[in-house]
Design an enzyme around this catalytic site. Structure first.
Site, PDB file in Angstrom:
ATOM      1  N   CYS A 161     -17.111  70.866 -67.017  1.00  0.00           N
ATOM      2  CA  CYS A 161     -17.407  69.435 -67.022  1.00  0.00           C
ATOM      3  C   CYS A 161     -16.539  68.743 -65.980  1.00  0.00           C
ATOM      4  CB  CYS A 161     -17.127  68.862 -68.409  1.00  0.00           C
ATOM      5  SG  CYS A 161     -15.469  69.197 -69.005  1.00  0.00           S
ATOM      6  N   TRP A 167      -3.992  73.232 -64.889  1.00  0.00           N
ATOM      7  CA  TRP A 167      -3.439  72.119 -65.661  1.00  0.00           C
ATOM      8  C   TRP A 167      -1.979  72.333 -66.037  1.00  0.00           C
ATOM      9  CZ3 TRP A 167      -8.287  70.829 -69.181  1.00  0.00           C
ATOM     10  CH2 TRP A 167      -9.248  70.193 -68.364  1.00  0.00           C
ATOM     11  N   HIS A 176     -18.741  60.798 -73.640  1.00  0.00           N
ATOM     12  CA  HIS A 176     -17.725  59.788 -73.325  1.00  0.00           C
ATOM     13  C   HIS A 176     -18.078  58.431 -73.896  1.00  0.00           C
ATOM     14  CE1 HIS A 176     -16.906  62.867 -70.273  1.00  0.00           C
ATOM     15  NE2 HIS A 176     -15.661  62.527 -70.505  1.00  0.00           N
ATOM     16  N   ILE A 182     -19.680  72.059 -77.986  1.00  0.00           N
ATOM     17  CA  ILE A 182     -18.759  72.609 -76.995  1.00  0.00           C
ATOM     18  C   ILE A 182     -17.454  73.078 -77.628  1.00  0.00           C
ATOM     19  CG2 ILE A 182     -17.683  72.150 -74.743  1.00  0.00           C
ATOM     20  CD1 ILE A 182     -20.807  72.094 -74.868  1.00  0.00           C
ATOM     21  N   GLU A 242     -11.680  73.111 -83.733  1.00  0.00           N
ATOM     22  CA  GLU A 242     -10.430  72.978 -82.953  1.00  0.00           C
ATOM     23  C   GLU A 242      -9.422  71.997 -83.541  1.00  0.00           C
ATOM     24  OE1 GLU A 242     -11.115  72.615 -78.680  1.00  0.00           O
ATOM     25  OE2 GLU A 242     -12.909  73.851 -78.790  1.00  0.00           O
ATOM     26  N   CYS A 269     -19.880  67.818 -73.517  1.00  0.00           N
ATOM     27  CA  CYS A 269     -18.506  68.315 -73.656  1.00  0.00           C
ATOM     28  C   CYS A 269     -18.112  68.250 -75.139  1.00  0.00           C
ATOM     29  CB  CYS A 269     -17.573  67.471 -72.781  1.00  0.00           C
ATOM     30  SG  CYS A 269     -15.878  68.107 -72.686  1.00  0.00           S
ATOM     31  N   ARG A 279      -3.347  56.954 -69.864  1.00  0.00           N
ATOM     32  CA  ARG A 279      -3.345  58.331 -70.343  1.00  0.00           C
ATOM     33  C   ARG A 279      -2.360  59.188 -69.564  1.00  0.00           C
ATOM     34  NH1 ARG A 279      -7.224  60.807 -73.363  1.00  0.00           N
ATOM     35  NH2 ARG A 279      -8.631  59.314 -74.320  1.00  0.00           N
TER      36      ARG A 279
HETATM   37  N1  GLN Z   1     -13.711  73.397 -76.083  1.00  0.00           N
HETATM   38  C1  GLN Z   1     -13.156  72.190 -75.587  1.00  0.00           C
HETATM   39  C2  GLN Z   1     -13.569  71.022 -76.460  1.00  0.00           C
HETATM   40  O1  GLN Z   1     -14.635  71.026 -76.963  1.00  0.00           O
HETATM   41  C3  GLN Z   1     -13.562  71.928 -74.163  1.00  0.00           C
HETATM   42  C4  GLN Z   1     -12.901  70.694 -73.619  1.00  0.00           C
HETATM   43  C5  GLN Z   1     -13.165  70.414 -72.165  1.00  0.00           C
HETATM   44  O2  GLN Z   1     -14.101  70.875 -71.594  1.00  0.00           O
HETATM   45  N2  GLN Z   1     -12.347  69.625 -71.554  1.00  0.00           N
HETATM   46  O3  GLN Z   1     -12.850  70.080 -76.648  1.00  0.00           O
HETATM   47 ZN    ZN Z   2     -15.888  69.667 -71.202  1.00  0.00          ZN
END
Ligand code: GLN
Ligand code: ZN
Length: 768
Positions: free
Chosen positions: A651, A569, A702, A439, A492, A734, A523
């Site tokens: 997600c 957000w 998660h 992702i 990233e 994710c 958080r």
């Molecule tokens: N591209 C983002 C990641 O992989 C997507 C994060 C998300 O969906 N919250 O962290």
């Molecule tokens: Zn996600």
């Protein structure tokens, strides 16, 4: 005399003291007593802040170590069996086990977490069974009342209302009969009320905000049943119903008629409450808690307009039946603008955080009681600030305005229909069946965060920081090649946060230093402030996308956050519709897509995890939202040529009810959370079908657990029952940001192996 109040105050601490105390406690570095001391000190500080600001009626029990809905579950003893609670007072360990998983060092599933109305706060969903028993299992509200009373405070004890509690819960196992559970729950609430009365509570506030969603007549009828009984035991205390985040719609007359002493209405996000009030009125003797100062946004109040409205309300119900309040708990706002020293000095006076909002509420109350003249200077000051904001060049960018007028965002889209694009993309990418991908993010280790911190502080120069990031990116590309993934990502590593990273590079955004808002538990997030027209002065991601692509012959996805998620957000400007701000962001993202495309990036992912959560509470407003949200996504994707594959990702929610909108995004490929919700999504495809490429997640990111290959094979095969092999992708739920490197590595190896096995099975099958 009108009085001032709020439904609740932030609790994480001006400097996130509660966060550090909690994480220290969980990590074994602080004792429970130290944690309790920090909490008590915070509560005392919060009372002092509110009193100093001139708030008359202070909320109590708005504090929480984790979440107020979890506290309600603990209060009524709704603890699922797996936590091994044997009755009696629920201790901190059990409470945190419910919040975080892990009980006495043994892993156990946490309660489900979901979004609190349409805010970015998350609550722990009560898990109730059809034969659920309830008992008073915590003295938190009573203890916090005693603490406040010792402080000489006039207290309003905040509780989740019994009906909303049940409506916000989810059945574990067989669906439960809400009616039957209410009758079991009410005796517990009666006992709590009796104890609070004995403890000297002046007011008890029940949060019944669940009625800002569409509700059936049967559900609305539950309220009367509940509050008849609670009113019978209220003794000298007064009862208030609190509602926030929207208007009460059909529930208004029933709520207004409840045998309680005050009704709280959100007059900012539920403007329609004013019409409802006009139509139905408020029965004699009942007070109105007027939520007039925005509890969810950070702009200063138009005091003049608010005072005018309050005066009109006072003319109707009488001054002494009015309580001036925020529209919701101030939980959703940061503490104090005065902590922001790095903002543009022109922007700072436009902002009001929680402490400034207290002052606004107290001032409006004074204006109401003593007359406009008493606050004339403040009104004039505020008028000047608002006028300055209106005419400020920070707010408007002529080029953006011209562009929006010229380019119709609503009409933008890809050049050719999906089928045409699919063939051109396959020609270019030459992917195997069931392509594997991730992702976007790879583990953000302590090393990455440390380097970023050093760079932000200036201890690491640009060259050294970039070199560090290049090394990580190079390693992650190599790793993905070794694992055998088909479509790679750059990892990233350069990103702090998927919205902040873009906001920092876009015009029209500001960032706070201390504007932390609780997201869940310990958080916190620091949402960007969108104060002006949004534009993109320069490419934002091309440098890292092309660097990564230069390292491999496999396609590397360009990675962007979508316009709707950036909007949802952020703290959004209130001087134009959200849709308009979203259109501006969409055009900026489109420019980025076009630049990535021109740089030779063959697949570009535009993440929209927050698309679903922007949905209005009322169904009747869904279509309007989805229409502009989908249009904005399509506009941003329209920067790509047909042969460039647009991915999106979603997600954090159930998508069944917006699947048509998701399809209308017209993304070539969507990766979507699925494993965590036990393939629930697949039902939707069974009943609705889906015509583009899609990757339902095959493992839950998660959890630290590495799912075995056979489990992932099972998930892919389950998807194949409702989707075609030709449209299916294989990917996680994710990003892997929060996983440890080993967990990510092992999971991806298993995932690629699972894809291989299923491909083999399909090939063998079709050879036969
Ligand atoms: N591209 C983002 C990641 O992989 C997507 C994060 C998300 O969906 N919250 O962290
Ligand atoms: Zn996600």
């Amino acid at each position: 005399m009108a009085i001032s109040t709020i439904p609740g105050f932030p609790r994480i601490g001006r400097h996130r003291e509660l966060k550090w105390a909690l994480e220290g406690f969980w990590g074994g570095k602080r004792t429970e007593q130290e944690l309790n001391e920090t909490a008590a000190a915070l509560r005392a500080e919060h009372r002092a802040i509110q009193r100093a600001a001139g708030i008359d009626l202070l909320p109590v029990n708005d504090f929480s170590f984790y979440d107020q809905v979890l506290d309600a579950s603990v209060l009524v003893g709704a603890v699922p069996a797996r936590y091994g609670w044997g009755g009696g007072q629920i201790d901190a360990d059990t409470c945190f086990a419910m919040a975080r998983g892990r009980a006495k060092d043994r892993p156990v599933a946490a309660l489900d977490m979901t979004k609190w109305f349409d805010t970015n706060y998350h609550y722990l969903v009560p898990e109730l069974t059809a034969d659920q028993a309830f008992s008073v299992s915590s003295d938190k509200p009573i203890a916090e009342l005693a603490e406040a009373a010792a402080d000489g405070v006039t207290a309003k004890v905040a509780l989740i209302g019994p009906v909303s509690y049940l409506l916000l819960a989810r059945p574990a196992g067989d669906a439960f009969d809400v009616f039957a559970l209410l009758d079991r729950l009410l005796p517990v609430y009666e006992t709590v009320v009796e104890r609070l009365v004995a403890g000297g509570a002046a007011w008890i506030q029940f949060d019944e905000s669940a009625f800002t969603y569409d509700r059936t007549a049967d559900e609305i009828a539950l309220l009367d049943r509940a509050f008849q009984r609670l009113a019978a035991v209220k003794g000298s205390a007064r009862l208030a119903i609190h509602t926030a985040y929207g208007h009460l719609g059909d529930a208004f007359p029933a709520i207004a008629a409840l045998p309680v002493d005050a009704i709280g209405l959100d007059l900012v996000h539920g403007r329609k409450n004013l019409d409802l009030l006009e139509t139905h009125g408020l029965p004699a003797g009942k007070e109105l808690v007027a939520g007039i100062v925005d509890g969810r946004n950070i702009w200063v109040n138009d005091l003049d307009a608010s005072l005018t409205l309050l005066e009109q309300l006072a003319a109707k119900v009488g001054n002494d039946r009015l309580q001036v309040s925020s529209s919701s708990s101030l939980l959703h706002t940061p503490y104090d603008v005065r902590l922001e020293t790095a903002l543009d000095p022109e922007l700072t006076p436009w902002l009001a955080f929680a402490e400034q909002k207290l002052a606004e509420i107290a001032l409006l109350t004074r204006g109401l009681n003593e007359g406009r003249a008493a606050i004339a200077a403040e009104l004039a000051d505020r008028a000047a600030v608002l006028a300055a904001r209106t005419s400020s060049s920070l707010r408007r960018n002529a080029a953006v305005q011209e562009r929006l007028a010229a380019e119709k965002v609503e009409e933008a889209g890809r050049q050719s229909p999906y089928a045409v694009r699919r063939d051109r993309q396959q020609e270019r990418l030459n992917l195997p069946p069931l392509p594997t991908t991730t992702i976007g993010s790879f583990p953000q280790t302590g090393e990455v965060r440390r380097a970023r911190r050093d760079f932000d502080k200036g201890d690491l120069d640009v060259a050294a920081y970039e070199q560090f990031l290049e090394g990580l990116t190079r390693d992650i590309i190599r790793l993905q090649e070794e694992i055998g993934l088909d479509v790679l990502v750059h990892g990233e590593f350069e990103r702090n946060d998927m919205v902040q990273y873009f906001g920092e590079q876009l015009d029209g955004f500001a960032f706070t230093q201390n504007g932390w808002v609780q997201s869940y538990g310990s958080r916190c997030v620091r949402p960007p402030v969108i104060f002006g027209d949004v534009s993109r002065p320069a490419p934002m991601t091309v440098r890292w996308a092309t660097f990564a692509q230069g390292l491999t012959a496999k396609p590397v996805k360009g990675m962007l956050t979508g316009p709707v998620t950036i909007l949802n957000w952020s703290f959004v400007r209130d001087d134009q519709p959200r849709s308009e701000t979203c259109r501006q962001i969409a055009l900026a993202i489109r420019d980025e897509v076009a630049d990535l495309d021109a740089a030779g990036i063959a697949a570009i992912q535009i993440d929209e995890p927050a698309l679903r959560e922007g949905l209005p509470l009322r169904r009747s407003e869904w279509d309007a939202y989805l229409e502009w949200a989908v249009a904005c996504f399509r506009a941003s994707a329209s920067g790509a040529r047909d042969e460039t594959q647009i991915h999106t990702h979603m997600c954090y929610s159930d998508f069944g009810d917006i699947i048509d909108a998701i399809s209308a995004l017209d993304a070539d490929v969507i990766s979507i959370e699925n494993a965590r919700s036990d393939n629930a999504l697949l039902e939707t495809f069974r009943s609705h079908g889906y015509d583009k490429a899609i990757g339902p997640g095959v493992f839950d990111i998660h959890s630290p657990r590495v799912a075995p290959v056979c489990e992932m094979v099972g998930n892919v095969e389950a998807s194949l029952e409702v989707l075609d092999a030709g449209q299916l992708w294989v990917n996680p739920d994710c990003g892997l940001k929060t996983r440890k490197p080993d967990e990510a590595h092992d999971s991806l190896i298993a995932m690629v192996e699972a894809a291989r096995q299923v491909r083999e099975r399909i090939a063998a099958h079709s050879a036969r």
